[in-house]
Design a protein around this motif. Structure first.
Motif, mmCIF file in Angstrom:
data_model
loop_
_atom_site.group_PDB
_atom_site.id
_atom_site.type_symbol
_atom_site.label_atom_id
_atom_site.label_comp_id
_atom_site.label_asym_id
_atom_site.label_seq_id
_atom_site.Cartn_x
_atom_site.Cartn_y
_atom_site.Cartn_z
ATOM 1 N N TRP A 323 0.822 -1.218 0.000
ATOM 2 C CA TRP A 323 0.000 0.000 0.000
ATOM 3 C C TRP A 323 0.850 1.259 0.000
ATOM 4 O O TRP A 323 0.454 2.272 -0.575
ATOM 5 N N LYS A 324 2.037 1.171 0.598
ATOM 6 C CA LYS A 324 2.904 2.351 0.630
ATOM 7 C C LYS A 324 3.467 2.646 -0.764
ATOM 8 O O LYS A 324 3.486 3.791 -1.220
ATOM 9 N N LEU A 325 3.911 1.582 -1.437
ATOM 10 C CA LEU A 325 4.469 1.761 -2.781
ATOM 11 C C LEU A 325 3.372 2.211 -3.747
ATOM 12 O O LEU A 325 3.596 3.062 -4.610
ATOM 13 N N ALA A 326 2.182 1.643 -3.584
ATOM 14 C CA ALA A 326 1.062 2.048 -4.454
ATOM 15 C C ALA A 326 0.756 3.529 -4.259
ATOM 16 O O ALA A 326 0.551 4.269 -5.230
ATOM 17 N N ALA A 327 0.741 3.995 -2.999
ATOM 18 C CA ALA A 327 0.452 5.419 -2.736
ATOM 19 C C ALA A 327 1.510 6.301 -3.385
ATOM 20 O O ALA A 327 1.216 7.358 -3.944
ATOM 21 N N GLU A 328 2.748 5.843 -3.338
ATOM 22 C CA GLU A 328 3.856 6.596 -3.946
ATOM 23 C C GLU A 328 3.651 6.694 -5.460
ATOM 24 O O GLU A 328 3.752 7.762 -6.053
ATOM 25 N N PRO A 334 2.208 10.550 1.526
ATOM 26 C CA PRO A 334 2.826 11.644 2.267
ATOM 27 C C PRO A 334 4.343 11.484 2.270
ATOM 28 O O PRO A 334 4.849 10.370 2.095
ATOM 29 N N PRO A 335 5.064 12.586 2.477
ATOM 30 C CA PRO A 335 6.529 12.491 2.458
ATOM 31 C C PRO A 335 7.008 11.466 3.487
ATOM 32 O O PRO A 335 6.518 11.431 4.608
ATOM 33 N N TRP A 443 -11.342 12.913 3.196
ATOM 34 C CA TRP A 443 -10.679 11.620 2.924
ATOM 35 C C TRP A 443 -11.707 10.536 2.536
ATOM 36 O O TRP A 443 -11.346 9.372 2.382
ATOM 37 N N ALA A 444 -12.961 10.936 2.409
ATOM 38 C CA ALA A 444 -14.031 9.941 2.203
ATOM 39 C C ALA A 444 -13.748 9.015 1.014
ATOM 40 O O ALA A 444 -14.102 7.839 1.047
ATOM 41 N N GLY A 486 -1.932 10.584 3.125
ATOM 42 C CA GLY A 486 -1.688 11.749 2.283
ATOM 43 C C GLY A 486 -2.801 12.773 2.378
ATOM 44 O O GLY A 486 -3.879 12.500 2.914
ATOM 45 N N ARG A 487 -2.500 13.953 1.845
ATOM 46 C CA ARG A 487 -3.506 15.027 1.816
ATOM 47 C C ARG A 487 -4.627 14.630 0.878
ATOM 48 O O ARG A 487 -4.381 14.004 -0.153
ATOM 49 N N PRO A 488 -5.864 14.992 1.205
ATOM 50 C CA PRO A 488 -6.972 14.579 0.336
ATOM 51 C C PRO A 488 -6.878 15.248 -1.035
ATOM 52 O O PRO A 488 -6.282 16.287 -1.161
#
Ligand SMILES: Cc1cc2nc3c(=O)[nH]c(=O)nc-3n(C[C@H](O)[C@H](O)[C@H](O)COP(=O)(O)OP(=O)(O)OC[C@H]3O[C@@H](n4cnc5c(N)ncnc54)[C@H](O)[C@@H]3O)c2cc1C
Length: 488
Positions: A323-328, A334-335, A443-444, A486-488
């Motif tokens: 999930w972290k790599l996907a978010a990246e 987030p940083p 974030w919904a 992360g920010r919405p």
């Protein structure tokens, strides 16, 4: 450009592929072997990973029953029986399942999720810059990707190409022999224990240590029983060369037990295992990330297989990273999120190398070890001692660093609440809200919300089921969502 290339379609590469796909990123998996391997490795899973598989709906595919899994009434640690039947909230789960079945199941799941696996294509080289990593692959044009993950096992080429060191120790004073066998039926009792005249009883699925070595007897359901014998040897000892044999295993068992164990070739359909392994490695990668290259599973850590900790560690590396790599890749991480993969998982890997090395010492020969065992045995007779070891080998003692957020569950594996195993299948961030008053606001689209009657406080779960925030009012909730999702 491809988002993520995974080198290796072993269990950990496949699990990572599934997690990325659930999060909306379709990786390309490159596997050196043209066909799935027939090598026999793990016989089972031990630890939190079984509960994690259940929370992805994958336990039932392996078990053939709907679940949920149940804790194990007992296990083994360093050839001590670990009686857990009376331990409140027993954290240790075990499951007998061959690695090949796990790989088949994950291959099927990856295909359902649209993952492409190219077999017969070995990763040979890599170059990376700030923007991408270019992967040189046998039989294909170079592949450009945003990230490359080495899930290519203990001899990881990706790790070496990325310049990541693999410090640790190599032992060359052990020899272990393992085979599927047959034994006279009269030696096995109704509980599966093996009665060896002149020695005594070998309990099923446990290691038995003598001053000469270690022996394990495993009457596998539906197939030939497995016998494994470990011994120390000194330089110059003849450990045998070429293929091992049942006769060699029988001789080793005789030395360890001081009595003859009449082993014969196995009956029934194979493939049957017959293996001699000399020495062993305990190593931990100096980093889990070098720029756009990351490592999971055995590529990042190798250790003794005593107690079967490998897949508990590796599969949860993959679930932590996915999930972290996907978010990246999707641009909403987030940083620093991706760096928490190493800061969270490398200490867990180090702890596994610690307890497998400790177990290797405790099963060794000699009077000092016998004395040490007497002491450890006394500690294991205490409920706190048994709990400590059960939490250690299951990984239930993991508490990830979650700065600035307090609560008894924060950083820990989310407790079971009714319906959670269905809610976590999608691998999305999840707010369990017993108050019915909390709001994830903007974030919904990224964070699911579910009622959780009975919970004393609301819990914010990461996709890997660890708790990122806990509270009864919404104080700190937006900050926690921003910090992890992360920010919405
Ligand atoms: C004898 C034995 C018994 C074990 N028993 C247990 C047990 O009971 N329980 C347990 O949890 N664990 C056990 N383990 C550990 C477990 O088998 C490993 O932890 C597990 O296989 C690691 O999975 P992986 O995906 O990281 O690596 P691997 O399973 O090694 O898979 C790596 C894959 O990458 C491929 N590959 C390699 N190089 C390249 C390349 N350059 N390009 C493309 N592909 C490549 C390989 O062909 C392979 O398919 C045991 C291990 C052994 C050896």
């Amino acid at each position: 450009m491809i988002d993520v290339v995974i080198a290796g379609a072993g269990p950990n590469g496949l699990m990572l592929a599934c997690e990325l796909a659930l999060a909306g990123v379709r990786p390309l998996v490159l596997e050196r072997l043209p066909e799935p391997t027939t090598e026999q490795r793990a016989n089972g899973l031990v630890g939190q990973v079984i509960r994690m598989l259940d929370r992805r709906g994958l336990y039932e595919r392996l078990a053939g029953t709907p679940g949920p899994p149940r804790p194990a009434p007992g296990f083994t640690f360093a050839a001590f029986p670990l009686d857990l039947h009376d331990l409140p909230d027993n954290p240790l789960y075990t499951m007998l399942v061959p690695q090949r079945r796990i790989e088949q199941m994950l291959t099927g799941r990856a295909a359902e999720l649209g993952v492409t696996i190219h077999r017969g294509h070995e990763v040979l080289g890599l170059t990376q810059d700030e923007r991408s990593v270019t992967v040189e692959v046998a039989g294909l044009a170079p592949v450009e990707a945003a990230y490359l993950v080495g899930a290519d096992g203990g001899h990881s080429v990706v790790r070496k190409l990325a310049g990541i060191a693999f410090p640790g120790v190599t032992r060359d004073d052990t020899v272990s022999r393992t085979a599927h066998v047959s034994v006279p039926a009269s030696m096995v009792d109704a509980h599966g224990a093996l009665h060896v005249p002149g020695f005594g009883v070998l309990p099923p699925f446990l290691h038995t240590r003598t001053e000469q070595g270690l022996i394990a007897w495993a009457p596998m359901p539906g197939r030939a029983p497995l016998v494994s014998v470990g011994e120390r040897y000194r330089p110059g000892d003849d450990v045998g060369d070429g293929e091992t044999s049942i006769a060699e295993l029988r001789a080793a068992a005789g030395r360890v037990l001081g009595a003859d164990l009449p082993l014969d070739a196995p009956d029934g359909p194979g493939p049957h295992l017959l293996r001699r392994t000399v020495g062993g490695n305990t190593r931990l990668a100096s980093a889990y990330r070098a720029g756009r290259v990351l490592l999971v599973g055995d590529a990042a850590h190798v250790h003794s297989a005593l107690g079967g900790p490998g897949l508990n560690l590796g599969l949860q590396d993959a679930i932590n990273l996915g999930w972290k790599l996907a978010a990246e890749v999707l641009g909403h991480a987030p940083p620093g999120l991706l760096d928490t993969y190493e800061s969270e998982r490398r200490p867990v890997g180090r702890r596994v190398t610690m307890h497998t090395r400790a177990q290797s010492v405790l099963v060794g020969p000699g009077g000092e070890v016998t004395a040490l065992r007497e002491l450890v045995g006394e500690l294991l007779a205490l409920p706190q001692g048994r709990r400590h070891i059960a939490e250690l080998i299951s990984g239930a003692d993991i508490r990830y660093d979650t700065p600035g957020v307090d609560g008894p569950h924060v950083g820990r594996w989310a407790p079971d609440v009714p319906g959670l195993r269905e809610l976590t299948r999608s691998a999305r961030p999840l707010l369990l809200d017993p108050t019915g008053r909390l709001d994830v606001g903007p974030w919904a689209g990224r964070v699911d919300v579910a009622a959780a009657p009975g919970l004393p406080a609301a819990l914010l779960l990461r996709p890997d089921c660890y708790v990122a925030w806990e509270g009864t009012t919404g104080d700190g909730l937006p900050e926690a969502m921003a910090a992890w999702f992360g920010r919405p």
